[in-house]
Design an enzyme around this catalytic site. Sequence first.
Site, PDB file in Angstrom:
ATOM      1  N   ARG A   1       0.887  -1.230  -0.012  1.00  0.00           N
ATOM      2  CA  ARG A   1      -0.031  -0.105  -0.113  1.00  0.00           C
ATOM      3  C   ARG A   1       0.861   1.364   0.108  1.00  0.00           C
ATOM      4  O   ARG A   1       0.476   2.247  -0.477  1.00  0.00           O
ATOM      5  CB  ARG A   1      -0.909  -0.024   1.130  1.00  0.00           C
ATOM      6  CG  ARG A   1      -2.221  -0.454   1.086  1.00  0.00           C
ATOM      7  CD  ARG A   1      -2.593  -1.076   2.459  1.00  0.00           C
ATOM      8  NE  ARG A   1      -1.871  -2.234   2.702  1.00  0.00           N
ATOM      9  CZ  ARG A   1      -1.761  -3.472   2.529  1.00  0.00           C
ATOM     10  NH1 ARG A   1      -2.973  -3.964   1.888  1.00  0.00           N
ATOM     11  NH2 ARG A   1      -1.108  -4.445   2.910  1.00  0.00           N
ATOM     12  N   THR A   2       1.731   1.409   0.905  1.00  0.00           N
ATOM     13  CA  THR A   2       2.520   2.563   1.289  1.00  0.00           C
ATOM     14  C   THR A   2       3.188   3.095  -0.377  1.00  0.00           C
ATOM     15  O   THR A   2       2.927   4.051  -0.730  1.00  0.00           O
ATOM     16  CB  THR A   2       3.436   2.367   2.116  1.00  0.00           C
ATOM     17  OG1 THR A   2       2.871   2.294   3.405  1.00  0.00           O
ATOM     18  CG2 THR A   2       4.026   3.882   2.410  1.00  0.00           C
TER      19      THR A   2
ATOM     20  N   LYS B   1      25.893  -3.187  -2.166  1.00  0.00           N
ATOM     21  CA  LYS B   1      27.393  -2.856  -2.163  1.00  0.00           C
ATOM     22  C   LYS B   1      28.016  -2.226  -0.978  1.00  0.00           C
ATOM     23  O   LYS B   1      28.934  -1.765  -0.908  1.00  0.00           O
ATOM     24  CB  LYS B   1      27.526  -1.963  -3.419  1.00  0.00           C
ATOM     25  CG  LYS B   1      26.946  -2.810  -4.519  1.00  0.00           C
ATOM     26  CD  LYS B   1      27.417  -1.964  -5.893  1.00  0.00           C
ATOM     27  CE  LYS B   1      26.640  -2.316  -7.284  1.00  0.00           C
ATOM     28  NZ  LYS B   1      27.055  -1.384  -8.315  1.00  0.00           N
TER      29      LYS B   1
ATOM     30  N   ARG C   1      11.667   3.856   3.170  1.00  0.00           N
ATOM     31  CA  ARG C   1      10.983   3.215   3.854  1.00  0.00           C
ATOM     32  C   ARG C   1      12.476   2.314   4.122  1.00  0.00           C
ATOM     33  O   ARG C   1      13.283   1.923   3.326  1.00  0.00           O
ATOM     34  CB  ARG C   1      10.022   2.043   3.685  1.00  0.00           C
ATOM     35  CG  ARG C   1       9.720   0.941   4.573  1.00  0.00           C
ATOM     36  CD  ARG C   1       8.733   0.165   3.986  1.00  0.00           C
ATOM     37  NE  ARG C   1       7.415   0.809   4.391  1.00  0.00           N
ATOM     38  CZ  ARG C   1       6.280   0.351   4.773  1.00  0.00           C
ATOM     39  NH1 ARG C   1       5.740  -0.954   4.201  1.00  0.00           N
ATOM     40  NH2 ARG C   1       5.258   1.149   5.021  1.00  0.00           N
TER      41      ARG C   1
ATOM     42  N   HIS D   1       5.668   6.097  11.291  1.00  0.00           N
ATOM     43  CA  HIS D   1       5.104   6.002   9.856  1.00  0.00           C
ATOM     44  C   HIS D   1       4.006   7.026   9.801  1.00  0.00           C
ATOM     45  O   HIS D   1       2.657   6.987   9.818  1.00  0.00           O
ATOM     46  CB  HIS D   1       4.315   4.555   9.804  1.00  0.00           C
ATOM     47  CG  HIS D   1       4.048   4.240   8.418  1.00  0.00           C
ATOM     48  ND1 HIS D   1       3.951   4.957   7.377  1.00  0.00           N
ATOM     49  CD2 HIS D   1       3.553   2.742   7.931  1.00  0.00           C
ATOM     50  CE1 HIS D   1       3.679   4.187   6.455  1.00  0.00           C
ATOM     51  NE2 HIS D   1       3.506   3.027   6.384  1.00  0.00           N
TER      52      HIS D   1
END
Length: 305
Positions: A51-52, A80, A101, A129
Amino acid sequence: MRHIIDIKDLSVEEINEILDTADDMISNREKYSHVCDGKKLATLFFEPSTRTRLSFEAAMLELGGSVLGFSTAESSSATKGESVSDTVRTVGCYADIIAMRHPKEGAPMVASLKSPVPVINAGDGGHNHPTQTLTDLLTIRREKGRMSNLTVGMCGDLMFGRTVHSLVNALVRYDNINFVFISPDELKIPDYLKHEISNIEGISFVETDCLESAIGDLDILYMTRVQKERFFNEADYIRLKDSYILDMQKLALAKDDLAILHPLPRVNEISREVDDDKRACYFKQVENGKIVRKALMMKLLEVEV
Ligand code: NCD
């Protein structure tokens, strides 16, 4: 330039203004369809999301802009050994705004210190959030018609659930909010949050481990998933994962105008049969998530209709 790392980065007036814009977008979607023409959003997702990430991307596309990014850490140079600071310095050369995120608490904040463009925290570990909170606030306001004088039950994983932490931090700035924190002993709301809210006038909270005994008092029930990925020990997760399951039997004890929210994804904590009840608001919440992200990005990009 503004970054949104914590919901407290927005004043109550700004939150209300974002929710007003979101309401207007629901009635007048076309009006906003070119406000971000030529703008680019980068979604940098070092942790899974449905969703986000997709709502951020759909939001930018609906505003007339375009999107780029990655959806796993493995497909970026993080594998890396590149730092988040160097990553955003680089991506800031390609995009006008970044949604990030990350599994580490504080990573989006660290990234924002070096970013040439606005950074939005799209979830950092078990911490915060803020855009889910805007989603939750819009849903509460649209369903209840108010943001004050509410008894709000939060149920499930209150320790690791970042959506819970941000929503508590937002609601304490409104009037007369009574929280009922419903969780097993092992997943209680963190002490730092209890400490922060305990001296705020007009805000109260109680803690319980029993959903049945609390549900009848609630105006809002915010269900959450037990956050499997934050556990050190699988046995603990298995023991706790089905601590609460909201079904029709428990819902029979609730008020007729209860609003049931859940940030999703759902695992077992809400039975499928509840989805058809008029009190289930979690799929409306999904729709609201895209709309508030449109309103937030417009604000950070300083574009107007
Ligand atoms: C939440 C999250 O990622 O914290 N999901 C979401 O963004 N809608 C809740 C969760 O994963 O349980």
